[in-house]
Design an enzyme around this catalytic site. Structure first.
Site, short mmCIF file in Angstrom:
data_model
loop_
_atom_site.label_atom_id
_atom_site.label_comp_id
_atom_site.label_asym_id
_atom_site.label_seq_id
_atom_site.Cartn_x
_atom_site.Cartn_y
_atom_site.Cartn_z
N LYS A 133 3.63 -1.75 -2.90
CA LYS A 133 4.50 -1.40 -1.78
C LYS A 133 5.74 -0.63 -2.21
O LYS A 133 6.29 0.16 -1.46
CB LYS A 133 4.93 -2.65 -1.01
N LYS A 215 -6.67 -1.10 0.61
CA LYS A 215 -6.94 -2.00 1.72
C LYS A 215 -6.38 -1.43 3.02
O LYS A 215 -5.40 -0.68 3.00
CB LYS A 215 -6.38 -3.40 1.44
N LYS A 218 -1.57 -2.31 8.40
CA LYS A 218 -0.98 -1.82 9.64
C LYS A 218 0.18 -0.87 9.39
O LYS A 218 0.58 -0.12 10.25
CB LYS A 218 -0.58 -2.98 10.56
P1 ATP Z 1 1.67 -4.58 5.99
O1 ATP Z 1 1.14 -3.23 5.66
O2 ATP Z 1 2.94 -4.54 6.76
O3 ATP Z 1 1.75 -5.50 4.79
P2 ATP Z 1 -0.81 -5.84 6.66
O4 ATP Z 1 -1.83 -5.13 7.45
O5 ATP Z 1 -1.02 -6.01 5.21
O6 ATP Z 1 0.59 -5.21 7.00
P3 ATP Z 1 0.20 -8.57 6.87
O7 ATP Z 1 1.11 -8.93 8.00
O8 ATP Z 1 0.80 -8.32 5.54
O9 ATP Z 1 -0.66 -7.30 7.34
O10 ATP Z 1 -0.92 -9.68 6.73
C1 ATP Z 1 -1.36 -10.50 7.81
C2 ATP Z 1 -2.67 -11.17 7.44
O11 ATP Z 1 -3.74 -10.21 7.45
C3 ATP Z 1 -2.69 -11.78 6.03
O12 ATP Z 1 -3.41 -13.00 6.09
C4 ATP Z 1 -3.44 -10.77 5.21
O13 ATP Z 1 -4.08 -11.34 4.09
C5 ATP Z 1 -4.45 -10.26 6.23
N1 ATP Z 1 -4.88 -8.90 5.92
C6 ATP Z 1 -4.09 -7.81 5.82
N2 ATP Z 1 -4.80 -6.72 5.55
C7 ATP Z 1 -6.09 -7.11 5.46
C8 ATP Z 1 -7.31 -6.43 5.20
N3 ATP Z 1 -7.31 -5.13 4.96
N4 ATP Z 1 -8.46 -7.14 5.19
C9 ATP Z 1 -8.44 -8.47 5.42
N5 ATP Z 1 -7.33 -9.18 5.68
C10 ATP Z 1 -6.15 -8.52 5.71
MG MG Z 2 0.46 -6.98 4.02
#
Ligand code: ATP
Ligand code: MG
Length: 350
Positions: A133, A215, A218
């Site tokens: 990040k 991965k 969002k």
């Molecule tokens: P950011 O980019 O802001 O970190 P993010 O998409 O990674 O957003 P988080 O809020 O960090 O989302 O994570 C929320 C939940 O979703 C966590 O349990 C994380 O492990 C899960 N998660 C995030 N991305 C993935 C993915 N690509 N596949 C499966 N699970 C995911």
């Molecule tokens: Mg995340």
């Protein structure tokens, strides 16, 4: 100061706050850093929903985590409400799961500070999420981003959670949480439950549509994810543009990450009764175009009821704000109890 001898400790004295509990407690959070994606849904949210009756559930909109990277204030406020509404629209039932906003509970930040003071910086230096990040210019990343894993540990330990249902990317942070709990317990006496990660293997790591080596996130670029609020036309377009490879067969082969990822999404959003062989048979002899069209329709069908409930839920913003206030009220006694115990153990005057 030393920890009780392991041989003498029982399940009860190792888990001081679980003695009276009938069910295990789970805690998990999701950051309002954008609209939740299919990755969040498949890797986390759908499991939270499906397993609500198995556990004592605490779920949190982690806005303090979101601000570890720059956020527009108005957008952040909007995203927090949107995220809470989408969780409920996805099936989180406020009667069975406490849902609240992290910053409504000052105990998270307070416990973070105390845990900061027992966490070696060497442990944080190993965290891979910070490295990805922070990007190229690590010196420009905020101290908050560096400290993100300690805030996450505080979130979990504050509620003495037994389990943390997360996607695969959070495995390292939950391990760190265990290490921090263990270090605190060793130094100050049994205080925290050491939580374990609960990671359901299928779909635990959904990859970006435009780059299957990263991965899906969002906070990524628009073509990399499908958001739960994307309209059908956008979903069809993004799937049509998703990266594939130059081969032709549609099979679950991990050495072909792009098609493997799309098939994993297809499988995750299915009835749960299909085997991988059945899915492969369905597309035997067919091309990527046909498979992608079927995948897009499956995604559209999966998000449609969520989007419909989202519109209903957000018609009156007060309903949602009341629900979040109730969620915070529900978990507050637990957080207060833990923080009181921690301050006492550490020797802070009370
Ligand atoms: P950011 O980019 O802001 O970190 P993010 O998409 O990674 O957003 P988080 O809020 O960090 O989302 O994570 C929320 C939940 O979703 C966590 O349990 C994380 O492990 C899960 N998660 C995030 N991305 C993935 C993915 N690509 N596949 C499966 N699970 C995911
Ligand atoms: Mg995340």
């Amino acid at each position: 100061m030393s920890a009780p001898a392991q041989s003498k400790s029982t399940a009860t004295d190792r888990q001081p706050h679980t003695a009276q509990r009938r069910r295990e407690r789970v805690f998990s959070g999701i950051a309002p850093s954008g609209t939740p994606t299919l990755g969040n849904y498949i890797g986390a949210i759908r499991h939270w929903v499906a397993e609500q009756d198995l556990y004592d559930n605490i779920f949190c909109v982690v806005d303090l985590h979101a601000i570890t990277v720059p956020q527009d204030p108005a957008e952040l406020r909007h995203n927090s409400r949107q995220l809470a509404a989408l969780l409920v629209a996805s099936g989180l039932d406020p009667e069975r799961s406490a849902l609240f906003v992290q910053s409504h509970m000052h105990e998270h930040a307070e416990l973070t500070w105390i845990l900061n003071c027992i966490t070696p910086t060497g442990w944080l230096n190993r965290m891979t999420q910070f490295k990805s990040k922070a990007g190229e210019d690590r010196d420009a990343a905020s101290a908050g981003l560096y400290d993100y894993p300690v805030l996450m540990a505080a979130d979990i330990l504050l509620y003495q959670a037994d389990g943390v249902p997360v996607g695969d990317d959070q495995r390292q942070h939950v391990e760190l949480t265990r290490d921090i709990a263990n270090a605190f317990n060793f130094r100050f006496g049994e205080t925290f439950v050491e939580p374990r990660a609960i990671i359901r293997e299928a779909g635990a790591r959904i990859m970006a549509l435009d780059d299957p080596t990263k991965k899906m996130s969002k906070s990524g670029n628009d073509g990399s994810y499908i958001a739960l609020l994307d309209p059908p036309a956008a979903i069809r377009k993004k799937i049509a543009r998703a990266t594939t490879d130059s081969e032709r067969t549609i099979v679950f082969d991990e050495r072909r990450p792009a098609i493997y990822n799309l098939l994993t999404i297809y499988e995750a959003l299915g009835s749960g009764d299909e085997t991988r062989e059945q899915i492969e048979a369905e597309f035997a002899g067919k091309g990527y175009k046909e498979f992608k069209a079927a995948l897009a329709e499956r995604i559209v069908a999966a998000v449609e009821p969520i989007q419909r409930r989202y519109v209903e839920l957000t018609a009156d913003p007060r309903t949602l704000d009341d629900l979040l206030a109730r969620g915070a009220a529900q978990v507050r006694p637990l957080a207060q109890e833990t923080l009181r115990l921690v301050k006492d153990r550490v020797g802070l005057l009370m």
